[in-house]
Design a protein around this motif. Structure first.
Motif, PDB file in Angstrom:
ATOM      1  N   ARG A 204       0.794  -1.227   0.000  1.00 62.98           N
ATOM      2  CA  ARG A 204       0.000   0.000   0.000  1.00 62.98           C
ATOM      3  C   ARG A 204       0.833   1.287   0.000  1.00 62.98           C
ATOM      4  O   ARG A 204       0.422   2.297  -0.592  1.00 62.98           O
ATOM      5  N   ASP A 205       1.991   1.267   0.641  1.00 65.23           N
ATOM      6  CA  ASP A 205       2.792   2.496   0.721  1.00 65.23           C
ATOM      7  C   ASP A 205       3.488   2.832  -0.591  1.00 65.23           C
ATOM      8  O   ASP A 205       3.965   3.964  -0.773  1.00 65.23           O
ATOM      9  N   ASN A 206       3.540   1.872  -1.509  1.00 69.09           N
ATOM     10  CA  ASN A 206       4.239   2.097  -2.778  1.00 69.09           C
ATOM     11  C   ASN A 206       3.323   2.061  -3.992  1.00 69.09           C
ATOM     12  O   ASN A 206       3.800   2.180  -5.120  1.00 69.09           O
ATOM     13  N   LEU A 207       2.009   1.933  -3.761  1.00 67.82           N
ATOM     14  CA  LEU A 207       1.089   1.883  -4.895  1.00 67.82           C
ATOM     15  C   LEU A 207       0.859   3.289  -5.464  1.00 67.82           C
ATOM     16  O   LEU A 207       0.575   4.227  -4.708  1.00 67.82           O
ATOM     17  N   PRO A 208       0.955   3.437  -6.782  1.00 72.62           N
ATOM     18  CA  PRO A 208       0.729   4.758  -7.407  1.00 72.62           C
ATOM     19  C   PRO A 208      -0.769   5.032  -7.562  1.00 72.62           C
ATOM     20  O   PRO A 208      -1.345   4.950  -8.654  1.00 72.62           O
ATOM     21  N   LEU A 209      -1.431   5.368  -6.446  1.00 70.60           N
ATOM     22  CA  LEU A 209      -2.880   5.542  -6.427  1.00 70.60           C
ATOM     23  C   LEU A 209      -3.263   7.004  -6.656  1.00 70.60           C
ATOM     24  O   LEU A 209      -2.527   7.921  -6.254  1.00 70.60           O
ATOM     25  N   PRO A 210      -4.434   7.257  -7.257  1.00 72.53           N
ATOM     26  CA  PRO A 210      -4.940   8.631  -7.344  1.00 72.53           C
ATOM     27  C   PRO A 210      -5.195   9.174  -5.939  1.00 72.53           C
ATOM     28  O   PRO A 210      -5.476   8.411  -5.011  1.00 72.53           O
TER      29      PRO A 210
END
Length: 380
Positions: A204-210
């Motif tokens: 989760r800390d490295n996901l490129p999320l909007p």
């Protein structure tokens, strides 16, 4: 006789998507047949309890139910029909993963009485599909969708997702336009949630999320584009063309009775809500060697008047039609405005909720934060 729905869970998939926290996994050798046998034993054993009910909705979900071969699906559907009193006009839905069906398989479903198919597209971008861990491409979806139309399906639902890694507002709008060109009868639009126990949670800390503001704009864009004289936004995440709202899902939101069969399946029946274990080995063993059904219950709750009222408000507020105040008063003998008006005042003033003499409902921006508001006004 009263109407009920049936949900059947097929916990098998080709591979586990990074965001998925549903009870599903690739099957071991021989596991599908053994599980189906357990399912059918379960339904046959329960048929007596529902002998005074008519089944008017069936939903086979997963997992990927269309991993079942034609014979397996036929055996399952025939068992449902043999075990319960089926309405001849029942809405009968099967979930399908794009790329797992062809015209022949889809025609087979129609001959069995399946009249609604739900495709998990999620995105019209192959990059975003790969980020989710989906096994299909956009082209796979197009072929499956066209095959369903060619086979004769006249009620198709398509699932979409926003908040996907690498997704932008522009790419989400392109997905919406892609679906609008196809004009399915039903569209579901879900926000990605990062759940514990998933690969996405670990990463989760490295996901490129909007960001959150972009996600909210995506939610508004879906409403704006889909409801432009085409679809009715009838529930938080669901849109339908006239006459094609999901009857089975409406059953959940209207607190109507349903029976669930299979691992992780939920039921609301005989004044109780209960759910089965997600341990497939325990489930199959209990069906093969019945000894103590309570051993495979994950939860079981008696629905008292307080719980029923709380659930009624929580579930009806998921619908854009909201709570009908006259119906609420008839059901619970209370004045909704007197009970909840003060708690709702700041949300009404903030434009999140509307309350008049007839109904209480969320506005569009209220729908987006509905879980927070409901947790504030209801005593869970």
């Amino acid at each position: 006789m009263e109407n009920i729905g049936i949900y059947v869970h097929i916990p098998f998939c080709v591979s586990k998507c990074g965001y998925c926290d549903f009870c599903s996994h690739p099957p071991a050798k021989g596991e599908v047949d053994r599980y189906l046998n357990a399912l059918m034993l379960h339904m046959q054993d329960f048929s007596g309890a529902a002998e005074n009910c008519v089944v008017d909705t069936v939903y086979i979900g997963g997992g990927t139910p269309t991993l079942l071969n034609k014979k397996q699906m036929k055996d399952l559907v025939e068992c449902i029909k043999a075990s319960f009193n089926m309405d001849k006009n029942a809405e009968f839905t099967v979930e399908a993963n794009p790329g797992t069906v062809d015209k022949g398989y889809l025609k087979h479903l129609l001959t069995l009485g399946v009249n609604r198919i739900s495709f998990g597209l999620q995105s019209a971008s192959d990059t975003e599909l790969r980020a989710l861990g989906r096994i299909h491409t956009v082209d796979d979806f197009v072929k499956s969708y066209n095959a369903a139309r060619a086979a004769g399906f006249r009620n198709i639902s398509v699932d979409l997702m926003y908040g996907i890694p690498h997704q932008t507002e522009d790419s989400f709008n392109q997905t919406l336009n892609f679906v609008l060109e196809l004009m399915p009868e039903h569209v579901s639009v879900y926000g990605l949630k990062i759940e514990e126990g998933t690969r996405f949670y670990t990463e989760r800390d490295n996901l490129p999320l909007p960001d959150e503001e972009s996600e909210y704009r995506m939610y508004k864009a879906a409403h704006r584009m889909l409801t432009d004289d085409i679809y009715d936004h009838y529930e938080i995440s669901n849109y339908s063309r006239c006459g094609f709202a999901s009857k089975h899902n409406l059953r959940y939101w209207k607190n109507e009775k349903y029976l669930g069969f299979g691992v992780s399946a939920h039921s609301y029946f005989a004044g109780q809500r209960y759910a089965y274990t997600d341990d497939i080995g325990s489930y199959m063993h209990e069906m093969e060697h019945p000894s103590n059904m309570s051993s495979i219950l994950k939860e079981c709750t008696d629905i008292d008047v307080f719980t029923k009222e709380t659930e009624y408000v929580m579930l009806r507020m998921r619908l854009f039609s909201g709570v009908n105040l006259a119906e609420y008063a008839s059901e619970f003998g209370e004045d909704f405005s007197r009970k909840y008006g003060e708690k709702l005042k700041r949300y009404i003033d903030g434009g999140f909720v509307t309350l008049d003499a007839r109904r209480c409902a969320f506005t569009l921006k209220g729908m987006y934060v509905s879980n927070y508001i409901l947790s504030e006004i209801l005593d869970f």
